[in-house]
Design an enzyme around this catalytic site. Structure first.
Site, PDB file in Angstrom:
ATOM      1  N   ASP A 180      -3.818  -9.678  -3.963  1.00 44.40           N
ATOM      2  CA  ASP A 180      -4.013 -10.281  -2.152  1.00 44.40           C
ATOM      3  C   ASP A 180      -4.497 -11.249  -1.847  1.00 44.40           C
ATOM      4  O   ASP A 180      -6.465 -10.475  -1.835  1.00 44.40           O
ATOM      5  CB  ASP A 180      -3.442  -9.114  -1.225  1.00 44.40           C
ATOM      6  CG  ASP A 180      -3.280  -9.743   0.127  1.00 44.40           C
ATOM      7  OD1 ASP A 180      -1.927 -10.235   0.661  1.00 44.40           O
ATOM      8  OD2 ASP A 180      -4.137  -9.501   0.942  1.00 44.40           O
ATOM      9  N   TYR A 210     -11.321 -15.036   2.857  1.00 45.37           N
ATOM     10  CA  TYR A 210     -11.813 -13.887   2.479  1.00 45.37           C
ATOM     11  C   TYR A 210     -13.876 -14.224   1.257  1.00 45.37           C
ATOM     12  O   TYR A 210     -14.069 -13.951   0.710  1.00 45.37           O
ATOM     13  CB  TYR A 210     -11.351 -12.552   0.969  1.00 45.37           C
ATOM     14  CG  TYR A 210     -10.290 -12.026   1.801  1.00 45.37           C
ATOM     15  CD1 TYR A 210     -10.086 -12.058   3.248  1.00 45.37           C
ATOM     16  CD2 TYR A 210      -9.253 -11.881   0.937  1.00 45.37           C
ATOM     17  CE1 TYR A 210      -9.133 -11.329   3.921  1.00 45.37           C
ATOM     18  CE2 TYR A 210      -7.892 -10.919   1.963  1.00 45.37           C
ATOM     19  CZ  TYR A 210      -8.171 -11.051   2.670  1.00 45.37           C
ATOM     20  OH  TYR A 210      -6.986 -10.260   4.005  1.00 45.37           O
ATOM     21  N   LYS A 241      -3.472 -16.498   2.147  1.00 45.65           N
ATOM     22  CA  LYS A 241      -3.868 -17.031   3.539  1.00 45.65           C
ATOM     23  C   LYS A 241      -4.767 -18.221   4.156  1.00 45.65           C
ATOM     24  O   LYS A 241      -4.895 -18.129   3.557  1.00 45.65           O
ATOM     25  CB  LYS A 241      -3.606 -15.776   3.998  1.00 45.65           C
ATOM     26  CG  LYS A 241      -3.321 -14.387   3.395  1.00 45.65           C
ATOM     27  CD  LYS A 241      -3.806 -13.314   3.866  1.00 45.65           C
ATOM     28  CE  LYS A 241      -3.623 -12.047   3.082  1.00 45.65           C
ATOM     29  NZ  LYS A 241      -4.693 -11.941   2.789  1.00 45.65           N
ATOM     30  N   HIS A 296      -2.543 -16.464   8.104  1.00 40.29           N
ATOM     31  CA  HIS A 296      -2.968 -14.980   8.607  1.00 40.29           C
ATOM     32  C   HIS A 296      -2.679 -14.475   9.877  1.00 40.29           C
ATOM     33  O   HIS A 296      -3.162 -13.196  10.027  1.00 40.29           O
ATOM     34  CB  HIS A 296      -4.215 -15.434   8.320  1.00 40.29           C
ATOM     35  CG  HIS A 296      -5.350 -14.689   6.793  1.00 40.29           C
ATOM     36  ND1 HIS A 296      -6.179 -14.659   7.062  1.00 40.29           N
ATOM     37  CD2 HIS A 296      -5.622 -13.161   7.587  1.00 40.29           C
ATOM     38  CE1 HIS A 296      -6.585 -13.426   6.485  1.00 40.29           C
ATOM     39  NE2 HIS A 296      -6.025 -12.479   6.895  1.00 40.29           N
TER      40      HIS A 296
HETATM   41  N1  LIG Z   1      -3.552  -9.782   6.825  1.00 42.09           N
HETATM   42  C1  LIG Z   1      -5.143  -9.090   7.483  1.00 42.09           C
HETATM   43  O1  LIG Z   1      -4.887  -9.764   8.517  1.00 42.09           O
HETATM   44  C2  LIG Z   1      -5.138  -8.174   6.258  1.00 42.09           C
HETATM   45  C3  LIG Z   1      -6.521  -7.654   6.660  1.00 42.09           C
HETATM   46  C4  LIG Z   1      -7.189  -6.476   6.374  1.00 42.09           C
HETATM   47  C5  LIG Z   1      -6.855  -5.793   4.966  1.00 42.09           C
HETATM   48  N2  LIG Z   1      -5.603  -6.667   4.367  1.00 42.09           N
HETATM   49  C6  LIG Z   1      -5.354  -6.959   2.987  1.00 42.09           C
HETATM   50  O2  LIG Z   1      -5.190  -5.521   2.809  1.00 42.09           O
HETATM   51  C7  LIG Z   1      -5.981  -5.418   1.849  1.00 42.09           C
HETATM   52  C8  LIG Z   1      -6.259  -3.298   1.515  1.00 42.09           C
HETATM   53  O3  LIG Z   1      -6.834  -2.874   2.955  1.00 42.09           O
HETATM   54  P1  LIG Z   1      -8.184  -3.029   3.118  1.00 42.09           P
HETATM   55  O4  LIG Z   1      -9.140  -3.064   2.164  1.00 42.09           O
HETATM   56  O5  LIG Z   1      -8.448  -3.155   4.676  1.00 42.09           O
HETATM   57  O6  LIG Z   1      -7.661  -1.014   3.266  1.00 42.09           O
HETATM   58  P2  LIG Z   1      -7.858  -0.014   2.158  1.00 42.09           P
HETATM   59  O7  LIG Z   1      -6.971  -0.788   0.738  1.00 42.09           O
HETATM   60  O8  LIG Z   1      -6.866   0.909   3.025  1.00 42.09           O
HETATM   61  O9  LIG Z   1      -8.368   0.474   1.641  1.00 42.09           O
HETATM   62  C9  LIG Z   1      -9.612   0.665   0.868  1.00 42.09           C
HETATM   63  C10 LIG Z   1     -11.142   0.942   0.708  1.00 42.09           C
HETATM   64  O10 LIG Z   1     -10.813   2.150   0.228  1.00 42.09           O
HETATM   65  C11 LIG Z   1     -11.856   2.280  -1.052  1.00 42.09           C
HETATM   66  N3  LIG Z   1     -10.485   2.436  -2.231  1.00 42.09           N
HETATM   67  C12 LIG Z   1      -9.445   2.321  -2.808  1.00 42.09           C
HETATM   68  N4  LIG Z   1      -8.878   3.532  -3.616  1.00 42.09           N
HETATM   69  C13 LIG Z   1      -9.994   4.191  -3.392  1.00 42.09           C
HETATM   70  C14 LIG Z   1      -9.288   5.522  -3.858  1.00 42.09           C
HETATM   71  N5  LIG Z   1      -8.606   5.742  -3.944  1.00 42.09           N
HETATM   72  N6  LIG Z   1     -10.212   6.489  -3.201  1.00 42.09           N
HETATM   73  C15 LIG Z   1     -11.129   6.590  -1.623  1.00 42.09           C
HETATM   74  N7  LIG Z   1     -11.281   5.537  -1.668  1.00 42.09           N
HETATM   75  C16 LIG Z   1     -10.844   4.133  -1.581  1.00 42.09           C
HETATM   76  C17 LIG Z   1     -12.557   1.113  -1.308  1.00 42.09           C
HETATM   77  O11 LIG Z   1     -13.078   1.234  -2.145  1.00 42.09           O
HETATM   78  P3  LIG Z   1     -14.145   0.643  -3.604  1.00 42.09           P
HETATM   79  O12 LIG Z   1     -13.286  -1.004  -3.480  1.00 42.09           O
HETATM   80  O13 LIG Z   1     -15.548   1.138  -3.113  1.00 42.09           O
HETATM   81  O14 LIG Z   1     -13.329   1.095  -4.355  1.00 42.09           O
HETATM   82  C18 LIG Z   1     -12.270   0.224   0.032  1.00 42.09           C
HETATM   83  O15 LIG Z   1     -13.359   0.658   0.540  1.00 42.09           O
HETATM   84  C19 LIG Z   1      -7.164  -6.145   1.716  1.00 42.09           C
HETATM   85  O16 LIG Z   1      -7.661  -5.738   1.068  1.00 42.09           O
HETATM   86  C20 LIG Z   1      -6.429  -7.308   2.036  1.00 42.09           C
HETATM   87  O17 LIG Z   1      -5.790  -7.518   0.805  1.00 42.09           O
HETATM   88  C21 LIG Z   1      -5.080  -8.066   4.826  1.00 42.09           C
END
Ligand SMILES: NC(=O)c1ccc[n+]([C@@H]2O[C@H](COP(=O)([O-])OP(=O)(O)OC[C@H]3O[C@@H](n4cnc5c(N)ncnc54)[C@H](OP(=O)(O)O)[C@@H]3O)[C@@H](O)[C@H]2O)c1
Length: 334
Positions: free
Chosen positions: A53, A58, A87, A118
């Site tokens: 994704d 980004y 997006k 987005h």
């Molecule tokens: N459409 C939108 O508006 C929107 C908004 C937000 C996000 N997104 C998409 O959704 C994806 C996921 O959401 P998100 O990045 O906000 O949050 P997430 O996936 O809930 O959390 C990511 C965080 O968790 C850590 N992490 C990953 N695996 C872990 C584990 N096994 N144990 C402990 N910590 C862990 C990562 O650290 P490290 O990387 O340091 O390992 C990072 O700090 C985004 O990357 C993006 O592609 C879309």
């Protein structure tokens, strides 16, 4: 003697409303820093991830693209084995084809599998914006249902030109989906929204299901990198109920949160740039929660939105109520 169940090494596939399939578990790249994200993409594809994704905003698509290119050149996978999403930024509603082509060039692809609107908000196109941190409330123009429908019909056109396989939306409420569906020829295949155990959005989920739109959830792990230490509640990965499910299955909190999302049928894109966590997260596909676990995790819903989009919302930006089509429902302003 009963044999051990075989370990699953590929994500389950989910069928979209246009007949194409998407791996249910993918990799997120928001806040995946340059210098790290390319390697993370390589490692992820090597260990079996086939869905990534991305987003123009980004500002790391070039490095994601180099990781994808490496994996294809190494013969680890073929282009057609991958499902790549990117997006359309709100600042590019008047230059959609340029924006798509720019993403394609950076990702080194000639089509994307999924292109999402987005945010349902237009932003000013300010070329001085060089990073996410430069995006300010002053850049917000706002929501306009007619403009959204026009954007959607341009995306439909790009599908027919073969540059995009599927189109979808992100951060759309029921009201905004209803508006777009009035004139849409293609139904969005997904609505990518925040869904995590503290914020399960069941009304939106039911509405999407009734229209054949799948939920693509973000923030599955409660993004500890972004929100830890900023909340008045236990971070999701430290939650006592989550930990009890972990103990029962000898799994980690992240694996339980991911397995929960998979069990309720969502498409997930947890982000990591850490090799061990990429592996840990991917192994969640082998964790099968039972009815009791799912019930227990469902009970954690607090209607607690973590992504309150403070960077864009009140004051001076888009009113929170207009952004989310609800009264302000969270005291946790991030
Ligand atoms: N459409 C939108 O508006 C929107 C908004 C937000 C996000 N997104 C998409 O959704 C994806 C996921 O959401 P998100 O990045 O906000 O949050 P997430 O996936 O809930 O959390 C990511 C965080 O968790 C850590 N992490 C990953 N695996 C872990 C584990 N096994 N144990 C402990 N910590 C862990 C990562 O650290 P490290 O990387 O340091 O390992 C990072 O700090 C985004 O990357 C993006 O592609 C879309």
């Amino acid at each position: 003697m009963a044999s051990e169940p075989q370990e699953v090494t590929a994500s389950p596939l989910v069928k979209l409303n246009n007949g194409l399939t998407i791996p249910q578990l993918g990799l997120g790249t928001f806040l995946s820093d340059k210098g790290l994200v390319g390697e993370a993409v390589k490692q992820a594809i090597k260990m079996g991830y086939r869905h990534i994704d991305c987003a123009w905003v980004y500002m790391n698509e070039e490095e994601v693209g180099s990781g994808i290119d490496w994996a294809i050149n190494e013969g680890i996978c073929k282009r057609e084995d991958l499902f790549i999403t990117t997006k359309l930024s709100g600042s590019h509603y008047n230059e959609i084809k340029w924006a798509l082509n720019d993403s394609l060039k950076k990702l080194r692809l000639d089509y994307v599998d999924l292109y999402l609107i987005h945010l349902p908000f237009e932003m000013k196109n300010d070329p001085t914006i060089k990073s996410l941190a430069d995006l300010k409330k002053e850049h917000c123009i706002g929501y306009n249902a007619e403009k959204m429908s026009k954007v959607w019909s341009e995306l439909e056109q790009l599908v027919s030109e073969g540059l995009i396989r599927s189109i979808g939306v992100s951060n759309f409420t029921i009201k905004k989906l209803e508006a777009i569906l009035k004139t849409a020829k293609l139904i969005p295949v997904v609505n990518q929204v925040e869904i995590q155990a503290y914020f399960q959005q069941n009304k939106l989920r039911s509405y999407c299901k009734s229209k054949g739109i799948l939920i693509q959830a973000f923030n599955t792990l409660g993004n500890p990198g972004l929100f830890k230490g900023k909340l008045d509640v236990e971070p999701l990965l430290d939650n006592a109920e989550v930990k009890q499910v972990c103990e029962k299955h000898r799994a980690t909190p992240a694996q339980v949160c991911i397995a929960f999302g998979l069990a309720i049928g969502d498409i997930l894109i947890p982000k990591s740039v850490t090799e061990s966590r990429l592996r840990e997260n991917f192994k969640s596909i082998n964790l099968k929660l039972d009815e009791d676990d799912v019930k227990r995790l469902k009970s954690l819903d607090k209607n607690l939105r973590l992504y309150t989009m403070k960077a864009f919302c009140d004051p001076a930006g888009i009113p929170y109520e207009e952004f989310f089509d609800v009264e302000f429902d969270s005291s946790y302003q991030i």
